[in-house]
Design a protein around this motif. Structure first.
Motif, PDB file in Angstrom:
ATOM      1  N   GLY A  17       0.835  -1.198   0.000  1.00 20.71           N
ATOM      2  CA  GLY A  17       0.000   0.000   0.000  1.00 20.71           C
ATOM      3  C   GLY A  17       0.866   1.243   0.000  1.00 20.71           C
ATOM      4  O   GLY A  17       1.922   1.273   0.645  1.00 20.71           O
ATOM      5  N   VAL A  18       0.434   2.256  -0.737  1.00 14.11           N
ATOM      6  CA  VAL A  18       1.249   3.461  -0.906  1.00 14.11           C
ATOM      7  C   VAL A  18       1.525   4.149   0.430  1.00 14.11           C
ATOM      8  O   VAL A  18       2.654   4.593   0.692  1.00 14.11           O
ATOM      9  N   GLU A  19       0.519   4.249   1.275  1.00 11.91           N
ATOM     10  CA  GLU A  19       0.696   4.957   2.545  1.00 11.91           C
ATOM     11  C   GLU A  19       1.777   4.315   3.404  1.00 11.91           C
ATOM     12  O   GLU A  19       2.662   5.011   3.924  1.00 11.91           O
ATOM     13  N   LYS A  20       1.731   3.001   3.560  1.00 13.98           N
ATOM     14  CA  LYS A  20       2.716   2.309   4.384  1.00 13.98           C
ATOM     15  C   LYS A  20       4.098   2.360   3.748  1.00 13.98           C
ATOM     16  O   LYS A  20       5.112   2.593   4.424  1.00 13.98           O
ATOM     17  N   PHE A  21       4.148   2.131   2.436  1.00 19.33           N
ATOM     18  CA  PHE A  21       5.424   2.209   1.719  1.00 19.33           C
ATOM     19  C   PHE A  21       6.074   3.570   1.911  1.00 19.33           C
ATOM     20  O   PHE A  21       7.262   3.670   2.222  1.00 19.33           O
ATOM     21  N   TRP A  22       5.302   4.624   1.724  1.00 17.89           N
ATOM     22  CA  TRP A  22       5.882   5.959   1.778  1.00 17.89           C
ATOM     23  C   TRP A  22       6.310   6.331   3.199  1.00 17.89           C
ATOM     24  O   TRP A  22       7.369   6.935   3.403  1.00 17.89           O
ATOM     25  N   GLU A  23       5.521   5.959   4.166  1.00 14.95           N
ATOM     26  CA  GLU A  23       5.888   6.217   5.554  1.00 14.95           C
ATOM     27  C   GLU A  23       7.236   5.578   5.882  1.00 14.95           C
ATOM     28  O   GLU A  23       8.114   6.211   6.486  1.00 14.95           O
ATOM     29  N   ASN A  24       7.421   4.335   5.478  1.00 11.13           N
ATOM     30  CA  ASN A  24       8.667   3.637   5.768  1.00 11.13           C
ATOM     31  C   ASN A  24       9.821   4.150   4.925  1.00 11.13           C
ATOM     32  O   ASN A  24      10.972   4.201   5.392  1.00 11.13           O
ATOM     33  N   ALA A  25       9.540   4.545   3.664  1.00 10.57           N
ATOM     34  CA  ALA A  25      10.599   5.109   2.821  1.00 10.57           C
ATOM     35  C   ALA A  25      11.136   6.403   3.419  1.00 10.57           C
ATOM     36  O   ALA A  25      12.354   6.628   3.473  1.00 10.57           O
ATOM     37  N   VAL A  26      10.247   7.268   3.873  1.00  7.98           N
ATOM     38  CA  VAL A  26      10.670   8.541   4.485  1.00  7.98           C
ATOM     39  C   VAL A  26      11.475   8.296   5.751  1.00  7.98           C
ATOM     40  O   VAL A  26      12.454   8.995   6.042  1.00  7.98           O
ATOM     41  N   ASP A  27      11.097   7.255   6.503  1.00  5.43           N
ATOM     42  CA  ASP A  27      11.809   6.928   7.742  1.00  5.43           C
ATOM     43  C   ASP A  27      13.094   6.143   7.502  1.00  5.43           C
ATOM     44  O   ASP A  27      13.829   5.849   8.461  1.00  5.43           O
ATOM     45  N   GLY A  28      13.357   5.787   6.245  1.00  3.46           N
ATOM     46  CA  GLY A  28      14.574   5.034   5.946  1.00  3.46           C
ATOM     47  C   GLY A  28      14.557   3.610   6.462  1.00  3.46           C
ATOM     48  O   GLY A  28      15.591   3.053   6.825  1.00  3.46           O
ATOM     49  N   VAL A  29      13.382   2.999   6.477  1.00  3.39           N
ATOM     50  CA  VAL A  29      13.258   1.614   6.948  1.00  3.39           C
ATOM     51  C   VAL A  29      13.955   0.673   5.970  1.00  3.39           C
ATOM     52  O   VAL A  29      13.808   0.807   4.750  1.00  3.39           O
ATOM     53  N   ASN A  30      14.675  -0.291   6.497  1.00  6.38           N
ATOM     54  CA  ASN A  30      15.423  -1.223   5.663  1.00  6.38           C
ATOM     55  C   ASN A  30      14.627  -2.503   5.457  1.00  6.38           C
ATOM     56  O   ASN A  30      14.184  -3.131   6.419  1.00  6.38           O
ATOM     57  N   GLY A  31      14.431  -2.893   4.191  1.00  5.30           N
ATOM     58  CA  GLY A  31      13.675  -4.100   3.885  1.00  5.30           C
ATOM     59  C   GLY A  31      14.523  -5.280   3.466  1.00  5.30           C
ATOM     60  O   GLY A  31      14.002  -6.288   2.983  1.00  5.30           O
ATOM     61  N   ILE A  32      15.839  -5.189   3.661  1.00  5.16           N
ATOM     62  CA  ILE A  32      16.754  -6.257   3.255  1.00  5.16           C
ATOM     63  C   ILE A  32      17.039  -7.181   4.431  1.00  5.16           C
ATOM     64  O   ILE A  32      17.351  -6.716   5.529  1.00  5.16           O
ATOM     65  N   ALA A  33      16.965  -8.488   4.208  1.00  9.51           N
ATOM     66  CA  ALA A  33      17.215  -9.459   5.271  1.00  9.51           C
ATOM     67  C   ALA A  33      17.708 -10.765   4.650  1.00  9.51           C
ATOM     68  O   ALA A  33      17.768 -10.907   3.420  1.00  9.51           O
ATOM     69  N   SER A  34      18.047 -11.713   5.500  1.00  6.23           N
ATOM     70  CA  SER A  34      18.428 -13.039   5.012  1.00  6.23           C
ATOM     71  C   SER A  34      17.235 -13.682   4.317  1.00  6.23           C
ATOM     72  O   SER A  34      16.093 -13.522   4.749  1.00  6.23           O
ATOM     73  N   ILE A  35      17.490 -14.401   3.244  1.00  2.90           N
ATOM     74  CA  ILE A  35      16.425 -15.010   2.456  1.00  2.90           C
ATOM     75  C   ILE A  35      15.675 -16.057   3.276  1.00  2.90           C
ATOM     76  O   ILE A  35      16.272 -16.914   3.920  1.00  2.90           O
ATOM     77  N   GLN A  36      14.347 -15.968   3.224  1.00  2.00           N
ATOM     78  CA  GLN A  36      13.484 -16.895   3.949  1.00  2.00           C
ATOM     79  C   GLN A  36      12.679 -17.802   3.019  1.00  2.00           C
ATOM     80  O   GLN A  36      12.205 -18.853   3.450  1.00  2.00           O
ATOM     81  N   SER A  37      12.528 -17.436   1.759  1.00  2.00           N
ATOM     82  CA  SER A  37      11.632 -18.169   0.863  1.00  2.00           C
ATOM     83  C   SER A  37      12.217 -19.480   0.344  1.00  2.00           C
ATOM     84  O   SER A  37      11.487 -20.332  -0.165  1.00  2.00           O
ATOM     85  N   PHE A  38      13.517 -19.642   0.444  1.00  4.97           N
ATOM     86  CA  PHE A  38      14.153 -20.909   0.087  1.00  4.97           C
ATOM     87  C   PHE A  38      15.465 -21.038   0.856  1.00  4.97           C
ATOM     88  O   PHE A  38      15.952 -20.065   1.440  1.00  4.97           O
TER      89      PHE A  38
END
Length: 405
Positions: A17-38
């Motif tokens: 959702g745009v609202e959540k994405f933008w809030e976290n982008a402005v706050d500099g939230v990091n979305g990178i982590a160790s791979i969990q899907s495989f």
């Protein structure tokens, strides 16, 4: 003729959702982590920007999930947001409603799964081919919403989303459509796909134990991009028609430029990048001094960030250091064909809010990267015109210009 954005939707590692994405982008939230899907233990790059809270069962039936690849599911979710945001398009004839999506790899999760089963002499899913097709996301969106006009898919590697949006602009200007669902989707956090990028020495491999600092555009010590996934969808239509139906107008898509390097299949080229940016400005009828902000391609590769910096300096000259730049990929990784669509949403939200999101992990810049990349902290600035860059393998360079209305 003015072409405007009237709806947006996004699925990303830092928010759905745009609202959540933008809030976290402005706050500099990091979305990178160790791979969990495989199980990534045998990969050289074991980190990615994954969307951990995405559940297709919340909006698709079990049969639809069986028939769709993950990249299509991401596209459908983002499209649903964008269509809801834009409001009813019932005033348009279905044959005048188009879809134009970008994806570099298409249904590669299905391809990898089906290939593995075939090599083990096991049966493959009956919908393997339609799931793998790069145009399947566009087809599913059209079917879901009854969009019976032009349906195109653009696959130009990392510039796919930007070129798809540019193609949508051309459809509206030429009168071949009255509204277009456009953007990009990608789901490439996969063992074979990532191994292929590893073989090109394109991915970050030195931060497996420190994923939060792996995606570091323009920073000293960066060692490659971090694979990401996601989808960004925009609804485009002519301004007059949008106003007549009372739609909210986010921004104008004022210009689109594309240019091929014709030099190397994977290495970036400054000349092609300058040509794409200049073409976008020319298309918008603007001069370089009008650009207030640049959402950079900025993948975090050692050579790519330097070339883009040099291209910006070449085009904007003495003014280049004054233009704020930021790298959305610093937070979400590189989502290939979806990256420019997600970057476009960030650029549009900058126009809407007067906030420029930061480039995180930029504690010490590469000496050859000496522009204003909005390091680590968001800044406030009145912005009227933004440039969004997307440069891909095959020498495919594309740039988009968004302006306030």
């Amino acid at each position: 003729m003015h072409i405007v954005v009237t709806g947006m939707g996004i699925v990303s590692p830092i928010g759905i959702g745009v609202e959540k994405f933008w809030e976290n982008a402005v706050d500099g939230v990091n979305g990178i982590a160790s791979i969990q899907s495989f199980d990534a233990a045998k990969q050289r790059s074991r980190i990615a920007g994954e969307i951990s809270d995405f559940d297709p069962a919340t909006f698709l039936t079990a049969k639809q999930i069986e028939q769709t690849d993950r990249f299509t599911q991401l596209a459908l979710h983002a499209a649903n947001q964008a269509m809801t945001d834009a409001g009813s398009l019932e005033s348009y004839e279905p044959r005048r409603l188009a879809v134009c999506l970008g994806s570099g790899m298409g249904g590669f999760s299905t391809f990898e799964y089906s290939a593995a089963r075939k090599l083990q002499s096991k049966s493959i899913p009956p919908f393997s081919v339609p799931r793998i097709m790069t145009n399947s996301a566009g087809a599913w969106i059209a079917t879901r919403y009854g969009l019976k006009g032009v349906n195109l898919t653009c696959s130009t590697a990392c510039s796919s989303g930007a070129n798809a949006i540019g193609m949508a602009l051309d459809l509206l200007r030429s009168g071949k459509a009255d509204a277009v669902v456009t953007g990009g989707a990608e789901a490439c956090v996969l063992p074979l796909t990532m191994s292929g990028f590893e073989a090109l020495f394109a991915l970050s491999t030195g931060f497996n134990n420190d994923p939060a600092h792996a995606s570091r555009p323009f920073a000293k010590g960066r060692d490659g991009f971090v694979m990401g996934e996601g989808a960004g969808i925009l609804i485009l239509e002519r301004e007059e028609a949008a106003q007549q139906r009372g739609a909210k107008i986010y921004a104008e898509l004022a210009g689109y430029g594309c240019a091929c390097d014709a030099t190397h299949i994977v290495a970036p080229d400054m000349g092609g990048q300058v040509a794409a940016m200049q073409a976008a400005l020319d298309d918008a009828g603007l001069t370089p001094d009008k650009v207030d902000y640049i959402n950079a391609h900025a993948t975090s590769t050692p050579i790519g960030d330097v070339i883009e910096t040099k291209a910006i300096k070449q085009l904007f000259g003495e003014r280049a250091p004054e233009i704020p730049i930021s790298a959305t990929k610093s937070m979400i990784g590189h989502s290939i064909g979806a990256s420019a669509a997600i970057g476009s949403i960030a650029a549009i939200m900058t126009l809407q809010t007067g906030t420029i999101h930061p480039t995180i992990n930029l504690l010490e810049a590469d000496p050859e990267c000496d522009l204003d990349y909005t390091p680590n902290t968001a800044v406030q600035k009145y912005v009227r015109t933004v440039l969004c860059n997307a440069f891909g393998f095959g020498g495919n360079n594309a740039s988009l210009i968004y302006t306030t209305r």
